[in-house]
Scaffold this motif. Structure first.
Motif, PDB file in Angstrom:
ATOM      1  N   LEU A 190       0.820  -1.208   0.000  1.00 42.21           N
ATOM      2  CA  LEU A 190       0.000   0.000   0.000  1.00 42.21           C
ATOM      3  C   LEU A 190       0.859   1.265   0.000  1.00 42.21           C
ATOM      4  CD1 LEU A 190      -2.758   1.365   0.150  1.00 42.21           C
ATOM      5  CD2 LEU A 190      -2.655   1.127   2.653  1.00 42.21           C
ATOM      6  N   LEU A 191       1.898   1.251   0.822  1.00 45.24           N
ATOM      7  CA  LEU A 191       2.799   2.411   0.882  1.00 45.24           C
ATOM      8  C   LEU A 191       3.505   2.630  -0.460  1.00 45.24           C
ATOM      9  CD1 LEU A 191       4.390   1.982   4.444  1.00 45.24           C
ATOM     10  CD2 LEU A 191       2.705   3.690   3.714  1.00 45.24           C
ATOM     11  N   VAL A 208       2.343   1.722  -3.410  1.00 44.26           N
ATOM     12  CA  VAL A 208       1.348   2.244  -4.354  1.00 44.26           C
ATOM     13  C   VAL A 208       1.130   3.736  -4.127  1.00 44.26           C
ATOM     14  CG1 VAL A 208      -1.082   2.171  -5.019  1.00 44.26           C
ATOM     15  CG2 VAL A 208       0.199   0.034  -4.719  1.00 44.26           C
ATOM     16  N   LEU A 209       1.017   4.145  -2.846  1.00 49.37           N
ATOM     17  CA  LEU A 209       0.812   5.559  -2.521  1.00 49.37           C
ATOM     18  C   LEU A 209       2.000   6.404  -2.978  1.00 49.37           C
ATOM     19  CD1 LEU A 209      -0.770   5.304   1.044  1.00 49.37           C
ATOM     20  CD2 LEU A 209      -1.919   5.979  -1.082  1.00 49.37           C
ATOM     21  N   LEU A 244       1.808   6.709  -6.664  1.00 51.31           N
ATOM     22  CA  LEU A 244       0.738   7.639  -7.011  1.00 51.31           C
ATOM     23  C   LEU A 244       1.174   9.084  -6.780  1.00 51.31           C
ATOM     24  CD1 LEU A 244      -2.183   8.072  -7.902  1.00 51.31           C
ATOM     25  CD2 LEU A 244      -2.879   7.820  -5.505  1.00 51.31           C
ATOM     26  N   ALA A 245       1.847   9.329  -5.628  1.00 51.67           N
ATOM     27  CA  ALA A 245       2.330  10.677  -5.335  1.00 51.67           C
ATOM     28  C   ALA A 245       3.336  11.131  -6.382  1.00 51.67           C
ATOM     29  CB  ALA A 245       2.954  10.721  -3.937  1.00 51.67           C
TER      30      ALA A 245
END
Length: 547
Positions: free
Chosen positions: A9-10, A12-13, A16-17
């Motif tokens: 998840l981190l 992916v974030l 995305l950022a």
């Protein structure tokens, strides 16, 4: 949630950022005019910090900030650093503001909180992916000037909040103690200063038997005796003689013209200085207190008519020094070097300008100096420069606004591009004293070329100085000050002093407005048409600049 899912998840974030950041960059474009983002700033500073070896961070500066060392450091800074970082370290230059990342403010905590070793390492090695070059000499660890530059950068540090509080408190409690009290800690500077015109503009002939330059017996204009002279004013251009009656001094109606070696009448007539309309044409009704003494002394008191010290002493620029002498700190003394460029130059402009107090008359008297001003204050509250109407020549100004007479360096300077770019009076002059004319930090042309060398971003935009001046090396025509600071402002008689607008006065302006230009002032046998025609053949010169 499992650790694997958290990591995914981190990731992916983060992706995305990064994608959003990339879209933002593409949408807005890449420009060095932009301010770096917070993320970029933190990343860049962290990377720079990690790139400095621990051993280098721990290094201590082996040099001490003596006046001589700081002078050498200042010269090196001007040559290498000022084009980006500015003469005051602010970074507010055309280059500094258009680099990416921006040039840092060397006065600010982000620089000043670095260790001496960190600053030196950056100076020697530069910073990758920025405009900061490395100045280290190959295979030489110690003989470069980096430690001197560290000292100069430290000298740029602004006052801390506690020091500002102390400064404000000191302004209300300190008193004047005289320049001799400064000698204990600042002996070298004091010895230089006491030989300057600033320190010797007013002299008592009983204390200084050599103060009077001419032989009084040769005076055939208006006779007076040595016994009548209480104070002698001036030693460079002219010398005047004041007699004392009660608590007031009055000028005798005669002066000695130093360059011409002659006596002449002294009594300003109607239509010259503004104050002549308010004082009778009688030298015994023109006391020096309202008209002279505020600029020729420290802390002239308009009520008691007493001074803390005659001449332009240390405290005229640094403020009352009693608390600093007892316990020296940066916070209990004033320094123009730690003021903004306006307040810094105002320290000089208050006396080197033509104007009048905005509140005249003051208690029924008309004053020709900034009554109530003290260093660090806003001069505009105490002094109004003489007005000028474009196209009109009068006692004070030529038609373009250039000063028509002496003691108007400030009126000139505030119009200049130099002033607008943050250059101060003491960027060029050191009132503590130098071996150069007018207390210049260097000989005039060397000083100019520090910032305006060939192909400099500040001009001239030619490969050599000769291509710019169209005169041979070391000739008068290749001298910066002859063209940009011509002697056109009247001091006394035929003696002229240099303008301080730094603007080139074209021969066409002589034709239109009667302003002397440097070309035909030097080539006295030539006409303005000849000078204009000659310059039209200079390919690098815009013809529009000749109008």
């Amino acid at each position: 949630m499992s650790s694997r899912r958290v990591i995914t998840l981190l990731a992916v974030l983060a992706l995305l950022a990064a994608a959003l950041y990339g879209v933002r960059l593409l949408w807005h474009g890449l420009s060095t005019a932009d301010e770096p983002t917070y993320l970029e700033t933190v990343a860049a500073r962290t990377t720079r910090h990690l790139a400095i070896p621990h051993q280098a961070r721990a290094e201590k500066n082996p040099l001490t900030p003596t006046p001589d060392v700081l002078k050498e450091a200042r010269d090196d800074y001007q040559a290498k650093c000022a084009v980006c970082h500015g003469v005051d370290g602010s970074g507010m230059t055309a280059v500094g503001r258009n680099l990416y990342p921006k040039v840092p403010d060397l006065r600010a905590p982000l620089t000043q909180d670095l260790t001496d070793g960190e600053i030196r390492y950056i100076i020697r090695n530069g910073v990758r992916l920025t405009g900061m070059p490395g100045w280290a000499y190959a295979h030489d660890e110690q003989s470069d000037d980096s430690w001197k530059l560290v000292l100069f950068i430290r000298s740029l540090r602004g006052l801390t909040p506690p020091e500002r509080v102390q400064q404000a408190q000191t302004a209300g409690t300190a008193h004047y103690i005289g320049s001799k009290a400064c000698r204990t800690c600042h002996a070298e500077i004091y010895e230089r200063w006491r030989k300057t015109p600033m320190a010797n503009v007013v002299r008592d002939p009983r204390e200084h038997p050599d103060a009077i330059i001419p032989n009084l017996a040769t005076n055939n204009v208006s006779k007076f005796s040595l016994d009548q002279v209480a104070l002698v004013y001036g030693s460079v251009w002219k010398q005047r003689y004041f007699t004392k009656i009660g608590d007031d001094y009055f000028p005798l109606p005669v002066q000695w013209e130093i360059a011409a070696h002659k006596w002449s009448k002294y009594l300003p007539g109607p239509g010259t200085d503004w104050w002549t309309a308010y004082y009778p044409a009688d030298y015994m009704q023109r006391p020096t207190g309202p008209l002279c003494d505020g600029c020729h002394s420290v802390d002239y008191n308009i009520h008691t008519k007493q001074v803390a010290e005659w001449n332009v002493g240390c405290e005229a620029c640094h403020g009352p020094g009693s608390e600093h002498a007892t316990s020296p700190t940066r916070g209990n003394i004033l320094s123009a070097a730690r003021m903004d460029y306006v307040a810094a130059s105002d320290t000089c402009i208050r006396c080197h300008s033509q104007g009048r107090p905005p509140g005249n008359p003051i208690e029924g008297k008309y004053y020709d100096w900034a009554v109530g001003y003290h260093p660090g204050a806003k001069l505009q509250d105490f002094w109004k420069l003489e007005d000028h109407t474009l196209g009109q020549t009068n006692f004070y100004y030529f038609a373009d606004g250039t000063a028509h007479k002496n003691r108007m360096q400030g009126n000139d300077f505030v119009q200049s591009v130099m002033y607008r770019r943050g250059v101060t009076c003491f960027s060029c002059h050191d009132v503590h004293g130098t071996g150069n004319y007018a207390q210049l930090r260097k000989s005039a042309d060397k000083l100019c070329l520090d910032c305006h060398g060939p192909n400099s971003l500040n001009g001239p935009r030619t490969a050599t100085l000769e291509e710019h001046t169209h005169h041979s090396t070391n000739s008068v025509g290749s001298s910066c000050i002859e063209c940009h600071m011509p002697k056109i402002e009247t001091e006394i008689g035929d003696v002229k002093v240099r303008s301080h607008t730094f603007a080139f006065i074209t021969p066409a302006m002589t034709d239109k407005y009667g302003i002397p230009n440097p070309c035909t002032t030097c080539h006295k046998d030539k006409t303005t048409a000849w000078a204009t025609g000659a310059m039209r053949g200079w390919d690098e010169r815009s013809p529009w600049r000749l109008q």
